[in-house]
Design an enzyme around this catalytic site. Structure first.
Site, short mmCIF file in Angstrom:
data_model
loop_
_atom_site.label_atom_id
_atom_site.label_comp_id
_atom_site.label_asym_id
_atom_site.label_seq_id
_atom_site.Cartn_x
_atom_site.Cartn_y
_atom_site.Cartn_z
N PHE B 119 0.78 -1.36 0.04
CA PHE B 119 -0.04 -0.09 0.02
C PHE B 119 0.90 1.33 -0.13
O PHE B 119 2.05 1.12 0.30
CB PHE B 119 -0.94 -0.26 1.42
CG PHE B 119 -2.46 0.22 0.79
CD1 PHE B 119 -2.94 -0.89 0.36
CD2 PHE B 119 -3.15 1.17 1.08
CE1 PHE B 119 -4.51 -0.78 0.01
CE2 PHE B 119 -4.19 1.45 0.80
CZ PHE B 119 -4.95 0.42 0.28
N GLN B 240 -7.15 15.00 3.24
CA GLN B 240 -6.52 14.36 2.26
C GLN B 240 -7.42 14.25 1.01
O GLN B 240 -8.47 13.91 0.75
CB GLN B 240 -6.57 12.87 2.81
CG GLN B 240 -6.11 11.60 1.89
CD GLN B 240 -5.43 10.74 2.56
OE1 GLN B 240 -6.12 9.58 2.84
NE2 GLN B 240 -4.01 10.70 2.73
N HIS B 242 -7.81 11.72 -2.05
CA HIS B 242 -7.49 10.49 -2.60
C HIS B 242 -7.27 10.64 -3.94
O HIS B 242 -8.01 11.05 -4.79
CB HIS B 242 -8.62 9.57 -2.21
CG HIS B 242 -7.97 8.15 -2.35
ND1 HIS B 242 -7.71 7.59 -3.42
CD2 HIS B 242 -7.91 7.20 -1.24
CE1 HIS B 242 -7.25 6.19 -3.34
NE2 HIS B 242 -7.45 5.99 -2.00
N LEU B 252 -14.82 6.17 -4.32
CA LEU B 252 -13.46 5.58 -4.14
C LEU B 252 -13.17 4.57 -5.01
O LEU B 252 -13.88 3.45 -5.01
CB LEU B 252 -13.32 5.26 -2.54
CG LEU B 252 -12.09 4.48 -2.27
CD1 LEU B 252 -10.87 5.61 -2.38
CD2 LEU B 252 -12.03 4.27 -0.74
N GLU B 255 -6.69 2.34 -3.32
CA GLU B 255 -5.09 2.27 -3.38
C GLU B 255 -4.58 1.03 -3.48
O GLU B 255 -3.63 0.67 -4.08
CB GLU B 255 -4.35 3.00 -2.21
CG GLU B 255 -3.05 3.22 -2.39
CD GLU B 255 -2.63 4.27 -1.30
OE1 GLU B 255 -3.06 5.28 -1.13
OE2 GLU B 255 -2.03 3.53 -0.03
N ARG B 286 -0.33 9.61 -0.45
CA ARG B 286 -1.44 10.13 -1.15
C ARG B 286 -1.23 11.47 -1.53
O ARG B 286 -1.75 11.76 -2.76
CB ARG B 286 -2.81 9.91 -0.44
CG ARG B 286 -3.22 8.23 -0.45
CD ARG B 286 -4.30 8.16 0.42
NE ARG B 286 -4.76 6.62 0.33
CZ ARG B 286 -5.57 6.25 1.00
NH1 ARG B 286 -6.28 6.92 2.05
NH2 ARG B 286 -5.92 4.82 1.17
N HIS B 353 -11.23 13.18 0.73
CA HIS B 353 -11.29 11.86 1.05
C HIS B 353 -11.38 11.58 2.51
O HIS B 353 -12.12 10.89 3.30
CB HIS B 353 -10.45 10.58 0.74
CG HIS B 353 -10.26 9.34 0.92
ND1 HIS B 353 -11.41 8.57 0.59
CD2 HIS B 353 -9.44 8.52 1.43
CE1 HIS B 353 -11.23 7.34 1.21
NE2 HIS B 353 -9.92 7.48 1.75
N ARG B 395 -2.63 11.32 6.07
CA ARG B 395 -2.82 9.90 6.62
C ARG B 395 -2.33 8.75 5.54
O ARG B 395 -2.56 8.99 4.23
CB ARG B 395 -4.12 9.49 6.98
CG ARG B 395 -4.65 8.23 7.12
CD ARG B 395 -5.85 7.94 7.54
NE ARG B 395 -6.70 8.16 6.61
CZ ARG B 395 -7.01 7.28 5.69
NH1 ARG B 395 -6.55 6.15 5.52
NH2 ARG B 395 -8.16 7.54 4.70
#
Lengths: 236, 584
Positions: B119, B240, B242, B252, B255, B286, B353, B395
């Site tokens: 990730f 954030q 995304h 969404l 990722e 991100r 996000h 994050r």
């Protein structure tokens, strides 16, 4: 040119109405309004803020916006406006008491879900890390754990309409199978005993409406069949 | 006017991942608890999390929590509190093992252990190479986690008030929290819930933006209530974006697609992340990926007729891998764009996000106020509505689900300790519900003024234009003026529906009055921070400025006041990780 669509919506507000009625609306759609939920949000924002329905994730994972759309249960957020014949007739999902407009009281539905003990039962001491499970055993849960508890299936099932208090309905039975099928669960016998009842399980008459309407393309009838197989193989 | 009063030891506001984990801790300890949730718990937005939950099990290759901690500190661009970060990363394997014990159906490796995938920003050996740390249930990890937590709460016989919305915090003359006012949606009745402790797990507020991956219910209720009660919100300028929100729809796309080997392409068919992040490439943090995408679009290398998005290619993974590991996003892409990723790339665009900021807490989940971090007695917060602060300025993917369970449990444990110290809740102040009732009365009385849909849209447009991926002084100054104007208009809100039973128009209006607090806080805090750090990217101040800005923002709504407090640089047991240049 903006596209307009006609809707006929079941209305009932216990505060003011003695009985339900249908109200017609014409909604002007924007270029991004592809799904039924887009049209309903627009209707509420621009035409009539009293039209009441549940919604949250708008992507088919929370299960809030189940409704009866032109006679068929589905999620508003996953229903293409293009696919609908006008006027689009919207009703609450059938068989449950209506609170207001498209919002139903789901107590009975969740009661049945809770009654199958929807949790893994394993009273052994847990290891420090994860319990092991083979990929094959885990695969048994595919097609079952994706359920979002929207109630499209149970409220399209005639057996559930007639006996919502005694027949578990396809959603609760799908979950019953989910725990029977989990190699980590230690309560197979108790679960099968609980289901071995003329109503709880055996009111399923394989009408298969549940399979037809499931917005996640799950197959409760198949799960019910597997439960019955487990009962038979337990007897021999 | 007197309202019915219901008394509990603890009230948990919110039935998502953090609320359910906290409630479980409380129920199992026998604390008389109620969970208020605006929606049936499994409808909470935790259900939409896709890719995974991080824990350094090292099931596929060597890993440990020190590396996880380093990645989190670096991902946070050194704005995270290192005591909280150590606490979370160290607890991760235990927390995820607990979820497995609750029945969460993780995907498995051949040896029966939990399947883990790479990730963004998850690296081995302190940033050297990608590592498989994200524990996954296909691309439905949040859904599986939420259901497992709800199911465990059914077992523990947790008491729920479903479709109840908390309206305001009740604080006594000492400033201690002694309950909330709340609306039962089905009847329209307002109650006072009197409790020894209140735990907020109300989630995020992504609906301040026009384009958001967030659900309709993510309206910042907890932050709104805290701000109205005179408490601050921390680091709220950090939002954030995304990298892979579905173009046009905002939904969404995990990722995990890039974790499984997918990558981004610009209009020239170039895998552009190789230029921006030579080591991690498409698996950089991100904020880094979103900025790179925005630069590609801004410089004319965007795709499509409008040159306004990029493409996420994954067809090379093959139908089998996609159907096994990423079935949900295949379904979403077909559903919303008519594009099957087995054959064609998915059009994506950076999309709001996650709210890194929130109600300030320590790692025990206790809410803290002011520069000197004074504990607000009786008040706890966990999950996205809280700022512990583990995510700092950005994050890492999968740290959100981890945050929910680690800090949900930790806050639950703190509540257990606190409620034991008293026999009865502290007395309610006189007129405990006066403020709430006045707010409601005003909304009821208004028959003209500003229409909810109009003001809400103007707020979302303003945030989208003035507090997006890249920011400048001019854009933010204008943004503050605009959003304060929207705020003023929001005070004259009206709705047509005045009925009592399940009045969703009223609920939306009350939600919006929370959301607008978050929007104003964001814009005001962002305007002041003249540096680039994590998700807050200033074109006019492109560098991080540790000397001046390695500090947390505290925003108070009264007078739109800002204060700044120090970042916690003392981890619990290990050495401090000093700031370094952030390269992926």
């Amino acid at each position: 040119m903006a596209k307009k669509m006609k809707f006929s919506i079941y209305r009932y507000n216990p505060d003011t109405d003695t009985k339900p009625y249908y109200q017609d609306y014409e909604v002007e759609l924007g270029e991004h309004d592809k799904k039924l939920l887009n049209a309903l949000v627009k209707l509420k924002e621009e035409l009539d803020d009293s039209v009441s329905f549940r919604r949250s994730c708008r992507e088919g994972v929370c299960g809030s916006d189940a409704m009866n759309i032109n006679g068929r249960n589905g999620l508003a957020c996953l229903t293409d406006l293009d696919s609908l014949k006008e006027p689009v007739v919207l009703n609450p999902i059938p068989g449950l008491p209506v609170i207001r407009d498209l919002i139903v009281d789901m107590t009975q539905f969740f009661h049945q879900y809770h009654s199958i003990k929807p949790y893994v039962i394993d009273e052994q001491p847990m290891p420090e890390n994860e319990r092991l499970q083979s990929p094959e055993d885990r695969k048994e849960l595919d097609g079952v754990i994706e359920c979002i508890l929207c109630a499209c299936c149970s409220t399209s099932c005639p057996s559930f309409w007639w006996n919502p208090d005694k027949f578990l309905g396809p959603a609760a039975l799908l979950h019953a199978y989910r725990f029977l099928a989990d190699s980590r669960d230690q309560a197979t016998n108790e679960r099968l005993n609980d289901l071995n009842d003329p109503y709880r399980l055996f009111r399923c008459h394989t009408i298969m409406n549940c399979v037809d309407v499931c917005p996640k393309h799950l197959n409760p009838t198949k799960a019910i069949g597997k439960i019955k197989e487990m009962m038979v193989s337990r007897m021999v | 006017m007197s309202l019915p009063i219901l008394k509990f030891d603890a009230v948990v506001v919110g039935g998502g991942g953090a609320g359910l984990r906290a409630a479980l801790q409380l129920s199992e300890a026998g604390v008389k608890t109620v969970v208020l949730s605006k929606v049936f718990p499994t409808r909470s937005h935790t259900a939409a999390a896709q890719g995974g939950i991080s824990a350094s099990f090292g099931n596929s290759e060597e890993d440990n929590w020190h590396w996880h901690m380093y990645d989190t500190v670096k991902g946070a661009d050194w704005l995270g509190d290192q005591d909280s970060i150590e606490f979370m990363c160290k607890q991760a394997t235990e927390a995820v093992a607990e979820l497995e014990h609750y029945g969460m159906p993780f995907d498995r490796l051949e040896n029966g252990k939990i399947y883990q995938r790479p990730f963004g920003g998850h690296m081995a050996e302190f940033g050297k190479k990608p590592v498989r740390r994200a524990c996954a249930v296909a691309d439905r990890t949040g859904h599986a986690m939420l259901h497992a937590l709800y199911q465990r709460n059914v077992k523990a016989q947790t008491h729920f008030f479903v479709e109840w919305m908390a309206l305001d915090l009740i604080r006594d003359k000492d400033g201690d929290v002694v309950g909330v006012t709340a609306l039962e949606m089905e009847t329209g009745q307002v109650y006072i819930i009197h409790a020894k402790a209140v735990l907020f797990a109300t989630g995020g507020s992504g609906r301040i933006y026009q384009a958001s991956t967030n659900a309709f219910i993510n309206t910042g209720d907890g932050v709104g209530m805290a701000l109205r009660a005179g408490l601050p919100v921390e680091d709220i300028e950090f939002w954030q974006f995304h990298p892979t929100g579905l173009y046009g729809a905002g939904v969404l796309i995990t990722e995990g697609v890039r974790g499984e080997g997918g990558y981004l392409l610009n209009a020239n068919g170039e895998r552009f992340m190789e230029r921006y992040a030579p080591t991690a490439k498409d698996l950089a943090s991100r904020d880094v990926v979103s900025r790179a995408m925005q630069v590609e679009i801004n410089e004319g290398r965007g795709c499509g007729a409008g040159k306004d998005h990029v493409l996420l290619k994954l067809d090379h993974l093959g139908a089998e891998v996609i159907d096994q590991r990423l079935p949900g996003i295949r379904e979403i892409s077909i559903q919303f764009l008519g594009i099957d990723p087995v054959k064609q790339p998915i059009p994506v665009v950076p999309t709001c996000h996650y709210m890194m900021g929130g109600i300030p807490t320590n790692y025990r989940g206790e809410v803290i106020d002011g520069v000197d971090e004074k504990i607000v007695k009786g008040f706890y917060a966990a999950g996205e509505c809280a700022c512990a602060s583990v995510h700092g300025a950005n994050r890492l993917g999968t740290n959100s689900l981890l945050d929910l369970v680690v800090f949900g449990k930790s806050a639950g444990n703190s509540v257990i300790e606190y409620v034991k110290t008293m026999d009865e809740p502290k007395e309610l102040p006189e007129n405990a519900a006066e403020f709430t009732l006045a707010r409601l009365a005003k909304l009821e009385a208004a028959t003209s003024g500003e229409k909810l849909a109009d003001v809400r849209r103007d707020m979302q447009v303003c945030m989208q234009q003035h507090a997006s991926v890249f920011r400048t002084q001019k854009v933010l100054d204008e943004g503050v003026a605009n959003i304060l104007d929207v705020y003023k208009r929001a005070q004259n809100l009206y709705i047509d529906d005045k009925s009592k039973v399940f009045n969703t128009a009223r609920v939306e209006a009350l939600e919006f009055l929370n959301t607008i607090e978050v929007a104003v806080a964001t814009m005001v805090a962002a305007r002041e921070r003249t540096e680039s750090r994590g998700a807050h990217a200033r074109e006019d101040y492109p560098d991080r400025n540790d000397e001046k800005w390695m500090k947390h923002t505290l925003y108070y709504s009264n007078g739109n006041r800002l204060e700044y407090k120090e970042v916690h640089t003392k981890p619990l047991s290990v050495d401090y990780i000093p700031p370094a240049k952030r390269v992926y």
